[in-house]
Write a protein that holds these residues in place. Structure first.
Motif, PDB file in Angstrom:
ATOM      1  N   THR A 221       0.803  -1.259   0.136  1.00 11.95           N
ATOM      2  CA  THR A 221      -0.083   0.056  -0.021  1.00 11.95           C
ATOM      3  C   THR A 221       0.984   1.059  -0.085  1.00 11.95           C
ATOM      4  O   THR A 221       0.547   2.279  -0.739  1.00 11.95           O
ATOM      5  N   THR A 224       2.377   1.836  -3.405  1.00 10.90           N
ATOM      6  CA  THR A 224       1.140   1.918  -4.199  1.00 10.90           C
ATOM      7  C   THR A 224       0.905   3.532  -4.441  1.00 10.90           C
ATOM      8  O   THR A 224       0.745   4.081  -5.110  1.00 10.90           O
ATOM      9  N   THR A 225       0.721   3.959  -2.904  1.00 15.03           N
ATOM     10  CA  THR A 225       0.050   5.215  -2.607  1.00 15.03           C
ATOM     11  C   THR A 225       0.729   6.260  -1.877  1.00 15.03           C
ATOM     12  O   THR A 225       0.410   7.359  -2.412  1.00 15.03           O
ATOM     13  N   THR A 226       1.644   6.066  -0.960  1.00 12.27           N
ATOM     14  CA  THR A 226       2.288   7.234  -0.181  1.00 12.27           C
ATOM     15  C   THR A 226       3.156   7.660  -0.914  1.00 12.27           C
ATOM     16  O   THR A 226       4.174   6.994  -1.343  1.00 12.27           O
ATOM     17  N   TRP A 255       2.725  -4.852  -4.840  1.00 10.80           N
ATOM     18  CA  TRP A 255       2.154  -3.364  -5.159  1.00 10.80           C
ATOM     19  C   TRP A 255       1.728  -3.003  -6.517  1.00 10.80           C
ATOM     20  O   TRP A 255       1.592  -3.907  -7.190  1.00 10.80           O
ATOM     21  N   ASN A 278      -5.202  -0.895 -11.640  1.00  4.75           N
ATOM     22  CA  ASN A 278      -4.960  -0.002 -10.533  1.00  4.75           C
ATOM     23  C   ASN A 278      -4.834  -0.623  -9.049  1.00  4.75           C
ATOM     24  O   ASN A 278      -5.386  -1.638  -8.830  1.00  4.75           O
ATOM     25  N   GLY A 279      -3.950  -0.072  -8.065  1.00  3.42           N
ATOM     26  CA  GLY A 279      -3.964  -0.342  -6.865  1.00  3.42           C
ATOM     27  C   GLY A 279      -3.351  -1.630  -6.381  1.00  3.42           C
ATOM     28  O   GLY A 279      -2.451  -1.916  -7.506  1.00  3.42           O
TER      29      GLY A 279
END
Ligand SMILES: *[C@@H]1O[C@H](CO)[C@@H](O)[C@H](O)[C@H]1NC(C)=O
Ligand SMILES: *[C@@H]1O[C@H](CO)[C@@H](O)[C@H](O)[C@H]1NC(C)=O
Ligand SMILES: *[C@@H]1O[C@H](CO)[C@@H](O)[C@H](O)[C@H]1NC(C)=O
Ligand SMILES: *[C@@H]1O[C@H](CO)[C@@H](O)[C@H](O)[C@H]1NC(C)=O
Ligand SMILES: *[C@@H]1O[C@H](CO)[C@@H](O)[C@H](O)[C@H]1NC(C)=O
Length: 309
Positions: A221, A224-226, A255, A278-279
């Protein structure tokens, strides 16, 4: 025979957690990519391929990057040169190079993968360990102990070379890439540089090809996102078995986003052959394909990625 038995054991552990799926086109949850993105995937695949060539991993600074196997023509056309090369250094014999790409005005850190994949994949199951160096303040983030040991053993050598190359060239953009084991190292390096930036150097792109899983759900996560200002993609090919190791049952998760290439081994890759998923890991991509020992799929990403010796 021994190797085969080990492999079957590893496969059995895997299939227990796999969700079966089919390689299908036009899935509603996936998008084809545009020609710009395809060209980017193709270029950095060739940097990853060039990291397999001994000539590039022992070259002195300033040497033009070339591939005897003819599988890095875009890198050659760009006039890329070696800033720093490394062969069999640190834990797990890390090889690759830091390159200067004058056409794109950036630096590329590329890690080689491992050719003896059938022997190596069975050794992939390893403990997940915490690392604030890689994870920063991300809660519960853990990564593959073996990959971490490899990256930690070389980061102190590579980071000063990135600083030196940036000072010498004036380029402040860094792309990280690698195939297989090399992709795992590139992912850990990217996570670390996001946690602890290297001066004013921007990590614009992370592109891994056929990388195994690197960490747990919190790590996946995070990557992928931060702070993911990066063009941040994990490329997979059909049913390549390597991205499915180590198993989800051990707590690992891939990821994302994932670019899943659906064209068969040996065939050219076109925009509509690539789905963007995605994700973090879902069964829509490589992870949902039935388990196989399709190692040829691991060694075909746009071209024969590990062909250069
Ligand atoms: C995936 O993300 C991209 C960029 O954010 C977006 O354009 C695309 O529509 C998304 N695809 C799906 C299937 O959600
Ligand atoms: C191609 O797709 C990428 C990633 O989704 C996007 O950032 C870029 O703007 C697109 N380029 C063109 C020319 O459409
Ligand atoms: C810094 O980079 C230059 C140009 O590539 C190279 O000649 C020099 O040896 C490097 N310095 C160090 C300390 O590695
Ligand atoms: C971290 O793990 C602990 C213990 O399993 C759990 O209680 C907590 O909710 C987790 N935190 C996050 C942010 O996932
Ligand atoms: C994200 O970036 C911010 C600002 O640069 C930084 O303070 C923070 O530590 C970063 N988070 C992680 C998890 O690296």
């Amino acid at each position: 025979m021994m190797m085969l038995l080990k492999l079957i054991t590893a496969v059995a552990a895997f299939t227990a957690t796999a969700s079966a799926g089919l390689i299908q086109r036009g899935d509603a949850a996936a998008d084809a990519i545009n020609t710009t993105t395809l060209a980017t995937l193709n270029l950095y695949e060739q940097y990853s391929a060039a990291a397999y060539c001994t000539r590039n991993t022992i070259a002195s600074p300033g040497t033009l990057i070339t591939c005897a196997a003819g599988n890095c023509p875009l890198v050659e056309t760009n006039g890329a040169t070696i800033a720093y090369s490394f062969k069999d250094i640190g834990v797990g014999d890390v090889s690759g190079f830091l390159a200067v790409d004058p056409t794109n005005s950036l630096l590329v850190l590329a890690f080689a993968g491992i050719r003896d994949i059938a022997g190596w994949i069975t050794k992939l199951n390893d403990r997940l360990v915490p690392s604030t160096t890689v994870c920063g303040t991300t809660a519960n983030c853990t990564v593959h102990q073996g990959f971490l040991n490899s990256w930690s053993s070389v980061s102190g050598i590579i980071v000063p070379q990135i600083i030196n190359a940036s000072a010498t060239t004036g380029f402040t953009t860094l792309v990280l890439t690698g195939h297989g084991f090399g992709g795992a190292l590139a992912a850990l390096a990217t996570a670390q540089f996001r946690t602890t930036p290297i001066g004013n150097i921007a990590i614009t792109t992370l592109l891994t090809y056929g990388s195994p899983r690197v960490g747990n759900t919190a790590f996946a996560t995070y990557l992928t996102t931060t702070n993911a200002t990066t063009f941040n993609f994990r490329v997979t090919h059909t049913d390549d078995p390597v991205p499915k190791f180590p198993s989800r049952a051990l707590g690992y998760l891939q990821w994302g986003p994932e670019y899943w290439i659906r064209s068969p081994t040996g065939a050219p890759v076109r925009t509509f052959d690539v789905d963007q998923i995605n994700g973090t890991e879902t069964s829509t991509g490589n992870s949902g394909t039935p388990f196989s020992l399709d190692f040829p799929a691991h060694f075909w990403y746009f071209n024969a990625i590990a062909a250069c010796k």
